[in-house]
Scaffold this motif. Structure first.
Motif, PDB file in Angstrom:
ATOM      1  N   ARG A 152      21.425 -20.225  -1.733  1.00 19.28           N
ATOM      2  CA  ARG A 152      21.279 -18.769  -1.780  1.00 19.28           C
ATOM      3  C   ARG A 152      21.971 -18.075  -0.608  1.00 19.28           C
ATOM      4  NH1 ARG A 152      17.084 -21.643  -3.897  1.00 19.28           N
ATOM      5  NH2 ARG A 152      16.164 -20.782  -5.809  1.00 19.28           N
ATOM      6  N   LYS A 202      18.185 -25.886  -0.809  1.00 19.92           N
ATOM      7  CA  LYS A 202      17.659 -24.740  -1.556  1.00 19.92           C
ATOM      8  C   LYS A 202      17.932 -23.422  -0.838  1.00 19.92           C
ATOM      9  CE  LYS A 202      14.158 -27.059  -4.311  1.00 19.92           C
ATOM     10  NZ  LYS A 202      12.751 -27.107  -4.752  1.00 19.92           N
ATOM     11  N   ARG A 219      12.584 -19.083  -5.475  1.00 15.39           N
ATOM     12  CA  ARG A 219      13.281 -18.084  -6.292  1.00 15.39           C
ATOM     13  C   ARG A 219      13.022 -16.669  -5.796  1.00 15.39           C
ATOM     14  NH1 ARG A 219      11.433 -20.357 -12.104  1.00 15.39           N
ATOM     15  NH2 ARG A 219       9.524 -20.615 -10.846  1.00 15.39           N
ATOM     16  N   ASN A 266      16.011 -15.071  -4.216  1.00 12.08           N
ATOM     17  CA  ASN A 266      17.167 -14.669  -5.021  1.00 12.08           C
ATOM     18  C   ASN A 266      17.477 -13.183  -4.907  1.00 12.08           C
ATOM     19  OD1 ASN A 266      17.273 -17.295  -5.833  1.00 12.08           O
ATOM     20  ND2 ASN A 266      16.534 -16.941  -7.923  1.00 12.08           N
ATOM     21  N   ASP A 321       7.523 -19.653  -3.799  1.00 12.54           N
ATOM     22  CA  ASP A 321       8.602 -20.060  -4.695  1.00 12.54           C
ATOM     23  C   ASP A 321       9.933 -19.648  -4.074  1.00 12.54           C
ATOM     24  OD1 ASP A 321      10.452 -20.416  -6.804  1.00 12.54           O
ATOM     25  OD2 ASP A 321       8.879 -20.089  -8.291  1.00 12.54           O
TER      26      ASP A 321
END
Length: 369
Positions: A114, A110, A66, A69, A64
């Protein structure tokens, strides 16, 4: 760091603290092949290594995006604000994203949401949204200008004679390659070597993000079967086998490749560099000719970008090449293929950077003319 799982956050934090004490100016860290499915154990990388510019997370189990992050502005008090290079290949998240129809563009998006300062992703150049250390506004940050300090040229030749040879050779070569490949036998040396490399990464340029030929799914299986991509082919025996040596073997190999059409009538779609080099144990010189361009497969109409590097030597008197009027023969031919990425990168630059920003030596100024 050693092999095996490093999921224990407390253990990993202790390792990071100790490493930061021992090595105070670390700019490169590899966490590849550690079985990481979460990046929480390394969430404090930015605090311990504020100068970190290069990070490899290759071949882990991150599924993932995420998970990133905790290292970025969106989830860390001390993000990796100087990160220039990130390697994510070999993780489920990156592999799944690249399989999507617009995978190359969305993958970069993506990551740069970040880490807007990243300029190399999985060892491929991408356009950063911000300079390292610069404050950004996340996804809305604008790409950083990368203008060179002097106007770019579409092609380069060492001198007029080399340029004339290169232009004549390429026109004749691509005509035969497209229409009569067997006719190329006359211009390959008896001991010529040929290799093909397939770059399967998705193009990431602004052009490619919207161009239908770049986003089209293309079956590269025919090429991959004989690809000698040294970043993927690790077996020494396979590397040797993939190097095609000898005129007969070269002709047999290129005859098996799909039929093509090179749009040579549109010269802006091609760029080349040509220069002389000395030949070991010989008084003659060779010409290295590196050409960049595109072709359309027939009948699939797939458009591919390519780089092709030839090593050319003068055609011996009485040779088949001389008999058909070719001034040279091919001793080495290396072909690299990739999904279509356009031709705008080598078009002449119309607005060079202001001259007052330059600090070039006289020799550099001469080269820039």
């Amino acid at each position: 760091m050693g092999a095996g799982s490093l999921q224990d956050s407390k253990l990993f934090e202790a390792i990071l603290v100790l490493a930061a004490q021992l090595y105070t100016n670390v700019i490169t860290i590899s966490l590849a092949n550690n079985g990481l499915s979460s990046l929480r154990p390394v969430a404090n990388l930015g605090m311990h290594f504020p100068k970190l510019r290069n990070l490899s997370l290759m071949n882990n189990m991150i599924s993932d995006f995420r998970e990133l992050n905790c290292l970025s502005e969106s989830g860390s008090k001390v993000p990796l604000s100087n990160l220039s290079e990130l390697i994510l290949q070999g993780n489920p998240a990156s592999e799944a994203e690249l399989r999507q129809p617009n995978g190359g563009a969305s993958y970069v998006e993506k990551v740069q949401q970040r880490f807007p300062t990243v300029s190399r992703l999985d060892m491929n150049p991408v356009t950063p949204r911000a300079e390292p250390g610069q404050e950004t506004s996340g996804p809305s940050a604008q790409p950083v200008s990368r203008k060179l300090p002097f106007p770019t040229a579409q092609s380069f030749s060492e001198d007029a004679a080399v340029n004339e040879l290169a232009v004549a050779f390429l026109a004749g070569f691509f005509k035969l390659y497209d229409e009569n490949r067997s006719g190329l036998s006359d211009i390959y040396d008896s001991a010529a070597a040929f290799s093909l490399m397939v770059d399967t990464t998705h193009p990431t340029s602004e052009f490619a993000r919207t161009n239908p030929d770049s986003q089209k799914r293309v079956d590269l299986t025919t090429y991959i079967r004989i690809s000698r991509n040294l970043t993927r082919v690790k077996s020494q025996a396979r590397r040797i086998q993939a190097l095609v040596v000898g005129k007969a073997a070269v002709m047999q190999t290129i005859a098996q490749l799909p039929t093509t059409h090179h749009p040579v009538q549109d010269d802006k779609r091609f760029s080349f560099d040509a220069w002389r080099v000395d030949v070991a144990d010989s008084a003659q010189q060779a010409v290295v000719l590196a050409v960049h361009g595109e072709f359309t497969e027939q009948p699939s109409q797939n458009v591919l970008s390519f780089d092709r590097t030839f090593v050319l030597v003068p055609a011996p008197p009485g040779s088949p090449a001389a008999a058909i009027g070719s001034p040279c023969v091919v001793t080495n031919d290396q072909l690299t293929l990739r999904r279509y990425n356009g031709f705008h990168s080598w078009l002449p630059q119309t607005e060079p950077a202001p001259a007052h920003n330059l600090n070039l030596s006289p020799e550099q100024q001469e080269m820039a003319r």
